[in-house]
Design a protein around this motif. Structure first.
Motif: not given
Length: 269
Positions: A121-133
């Motif tokens: 959940n704290n990974s780049f793909w989930i936290k940063e990218v996923g939040t924007v999407v």
């Protein structure tokens, strides 16, 4: 691999390496411009800048991981000695393990069967990218989910074996025979087969982040225009109530509004 196929692959990798290097340099310049703009208008906590920096950071790390893999493959293709290919294989394994962990991370399963997902959940793909999407660009959700599925499917690779190889490659061991046996059993062709689907995921991510960054910018431009229209409407409304008695107060208020509009204009692309 035939010499012809090897030569063709080397040319393709070198071309990809050159393209990625240029892209990474451009991303670095964009990041520097964004930082300068952010400081100039004193918006250190602005969500817009944070989201855009997150997207740039993600594309940077994906590009760097991709560059590392390309360089490791070239070591193998240009190798004159068997150990150069073995070294190349070790590097590819390390990059896959560390790259996957940095981008998506793993779900940890405890002895009692409970699963811990806080790292993922704290990974780049989930936290940063996923939040924007999820919060800003839901129109890209299906593409995001597709790549997420590819990341999940990649776990079919035997990461336990890769982790042992990775640990021995980085840390060696108090029993050097373990390192020697690991090196003796490394198969560069099998390593390349393991790498290919991961490389495909990286390329999908790199293209996807470029696409949603453009989508994010377009949405931001639209929001800026809407804000400008609202500012002009407020100014027109305020001017309707201008009198000799409140003229100075009205002018000061309008000046403050124009100052806010100037800050908004500074972040246009």
């Amino acid at each position: 691999m035939t010499e012809e196929a090897k030569s063709q692959l080397q040319n393709n990798i070198e071309r990809r390496l050159n393209e990625l290097t240029s892209d990474i340099d451009d991303l670095n310049r964009q990041y520097s411009i964004l930082e300068t703009c952010r400081k100039s208008i004193n918006c250190t906590d602005d969500v817009y800048f944070e989201n855009l920096q997150n997207l740039l950071n993600f594309r940077l790390i994906v590009g760097i991981i991709n560059l590392d893999l390309c360089a490791a493959i070239l070591i193998h293709l240009r190798a004159k000695f068997q150990y150069e290919s073995i070294y190349s294989s070790r590097q590819i394994i390390i990059i896959i393990c560390e790259g996957y962990k940095k981008l998506y991370n793993f779900i940890i399963e405890k002895d009692n069967g409970d699963k811990v997902s806080k790292y993922r959940n704290n990974s780049f793909w989930i936290k940063e990218v996923g939040t924007v999407v999820h919060e800003i660009l839901p129109e890209y959700q299906s593409q995001y989910d597709l790549i997420t599925q590819q990341l999940d499917n990649y776990l079919s690779v035997n990461f336990e074996t890769l982790k042992v190889q990775r640990d021995l490659s980085i840390h060696y061991d108090k029993e050097p025979i373990k390192v020697y046996e690991m090196l003796s059993n490394l198969d560069i062709e099998e390593t390349l087969k393991t790498m290919i689907p991961f490389l495909a995921i990286l390329n999908s991510m790199f293209s996807f982040i470029f696409e949603i960054t453009k989508g994010f910018e377009q949405k931001t431009k639209l929001e800026i225009k809407n804000q400008e229209l609202r500012i002009l409407e407020i100014i027109n409304l305020i001017n309707k109530f201008k009198t000799e008695q409140n003229e100075k107060m009205i002018e000061d208020a309008v000046e403050q509004i124009f100052s806010s509009k100037k800050n908004i204009d500074n972040i246009q692309f």
